[in-house]
Design a protein around this motif. Structure first.
Motif: not given
Length: 541
Positions: A57, A60-61, A75, A79, A259
């Motif tokens: 997470s 992604k941010d 990345q 995922s 999520k």
């Protein structure tokens, strides 16, 4: 590029250290701007920076923010679908990425290392570096093979980042990364905008009632942490029935629901997040105004990190711990882990020796051979065997037996390390409990625990103990020299109290000193009541 006029002092020192080519360990408070410490060098250095993080997470941010800034980043984690992963690997091999985010599991994959070797790796940044250390509060076996992976990339400089690290963790991080001379930059943990307090409760019902009251009285958004899924769900139900804008996060929820609930909180569609500690690492909601803990965490490192998710914007925020004596038993239950014993360490060594005769020795092959041990425990055993110089890892991340011939006592000695760890964890829990029941300044206790010195600091003047000094009956006082291992204090510079002296205390008025024990002053009041106070809160009448 980053929209900042200047760097903080700690950021400047870390970035200078990296640009000088030094292996660096940066210890910076939660919300202290650690990510900028590798983002700026990654943009300046000519090549690729690999950022290792345990949190998808968080990747992604950060990825989204970097792309907005025009920094080429990608990345590689679970995922991604097959096409996305293929595109990312191609971009890395072509040297088209300034920053590559990956998990520790992916970094230690030989196939991924082969792709990284095609690029020019100029820096490896290890986020949440306390996870490397067996003495850290969140040790993860996935980090164990990291040193060998970095060596396979040609030993580029390393930046390790964490919010908290005691002296033993600092030393162990360097040892586990095979970087014994890291430049340690510790900017301290003190954040004066965080106001700490502890509320003592006598039963579970009172605890939920107090948490509901605190949430109702607190302005802005906040997090309520629970130690168990059951407690989190009950707290969520109570707040929902009270009409609060609340959502829920824990590890047993489906990932899509987790999520969605996280997004509701982050986007201000819900005011309160009730969660287990599965929520938070890498979460950056800077306007969080309060954090409430329903139970004590296992240690002060965890408490500092979790409570430190409040007030990252620098504005005042409250951090409240609800303490029920029975909560200690819950954490004691969590601390009972089955660490490898001497027989299990020996069985991993014997399996490695047997496999060495027929090919490469890898964790996967050992796992196939030892069906009764899981991957995590095998990795811990291999870590211990490496620490004991019985095996080493080559640049293909294969395990190679050394010439040392182990004796039975060798395996016993290696297993004893984790007996020490269990004792260390028990001591850490006791210090967490001591914090919860102490009458001293909350910030002073934490600064002492982490060995952090703030120039001119005596007390924060904002925590519950500073604002409302606790009183106690002298008959109930237990004199302890070992609370947080305080070093001797210098001779007091304030007023010297003596029996018979008339003094005043806020909220209690004038009284007469009847006893002096260190910084504890025993006072008789006109109504016949006897109380004891810390000297800081007593003035000569």
């Amino acid at each position: 590029m980053f929209g900042l006029e200047r760097l903080r002092d700690g950021q400047q020192r870390v970035i200078d250290s990296i640009l000088d080519g030094k292996d660096t360990l940066a210890i910076m408070p939660t919300g202290g701007g650690k990510s900028l410490c590798y983002q700026i060098p990654a943009h300046i250095l000519k090549g690729t920076t690999v950022v290792v993080s345990p949190l998808i997470s968080l990747m992604k941010d950060q990825l989204g923010k970097l792309e907005e800034l025009g920094i080429r980043a990608c990345q590689v984690n679970s995922s991604l679908n097959a096409d996305e992963e293929h595109a990312a690997l191609d971009a890395i091999a072509a040297g088209a990425c300034e920053i590559v985010f990956c998990t520790p599991e992916r970094l230690t994959s030989p196939e991924f290392l082969d792709v990284l070797k095609q690029a020019k790796i100029v820096l490896v940044a290890v986020d949440e570096a306390h996870c490397i250390s067996q003495w850290g509060h969140d040790f993860r076996p996935a980090y164990i093979e990291m040193a060998a992976a970095i060596a396979a990339l040609g030993q580029p400089p390393v930046l390790a980042l964490t919010a908290t690290a005691t002296d033993e963790v600092i030393e162990d991080i360097g040892r586990q990364l095979n970087r014994s001379r890291m430049n340690v930059i510790n900017t301290g943990i003190y954040r004066p905008n965080l106001h700490y307090s502890v509320r003592q409760v006598t039963n579970l019902a009172e605890k939920f009632q107090e948490a509901r009251r605190l949430v109702a009285e607190s302005e802005g958004v906040g997090i309520v942490y629970a130690a168990t899924v059951k407690a989190a769900e009950e707290m969520h139900r109570i707040l929902e029935e009270a009409g609060e804008s609340v959502t829920l996060y824990h590890g047993k929820l489906p990932s899509a629901e987790r999520k969605a609930n996280q997004d509701l909180f982050m986007n201000d569609e819900r005011r309160v997040m009730v969660a287990t500690n599965a929520f938070g690492m890498g979460i950056d909601k800077s306007d969080t105004r309060f954090v409430i803990h329903l139970q004590i965490p296992a240690n002060l490192e965890s408490y500092y990190q979790e409570s430190g998710r409040a007030g990252r914007d620098g504005v005042d925020a409250s951090c409240t711990l609800l303490f029920l004596q029975d909560d200690k038993r819950l954490q004691q239950f969590f601390l009972v882990k089955h660490y490898p014993d001497a027989a299990e360490i020996r069985s991993v060594y014997e399996a490695a020796r047997e496999l060495a005769d027929s090919g490469a020795v890898t964790t996967e092959r050992i796992e196939e051979q030892l069906a009764d041990l899981n991957e995590a425990k095998i990795k811990v055993c291999l870590k211990l065997l490496k620490d004991g110089k019985l095996v080493r890892q080559n640049r293909k991340l294969e395990f190679v037996l050394t010439a040392a011939e182990p004796k039975a006592a060798t395996f016993e000695a290696l297993a004893a390390v984790y007996v020490q760890k269990q004792e260390h964890d028990r001591e850490s829990l006791e210090k967490m409990v001591s914090y919860a029941v102490s009458g001293f300044c909350r910030w002073k206790l934490m600064l002492d625990y982490f060995g952090d010195e703030v120039e001119g600091f005596e007390k924060c003047c904002k925590c519950d103990n500073c604002k409302n000094p606790p009183s106690m009956n002298l008959d109930d006082i237990e004199i302890r020299d070992d609370e947080f291992d305080h070093t001797p204090e210098p001779a007091p510079s304030g007023p010297q109290f003596e029996p018979g002296m008339r003094v005043t205390v806020p909220k209690y008025g004038e009284g007469v000193v009847v006893s002096v024990a260190g910084d504890q002053i025993g006072i008789d009041f006109p109504d016949g009541e006897h109380k004891s106070f810390m000297a800081d809160f007593v003035t000569i009448a």
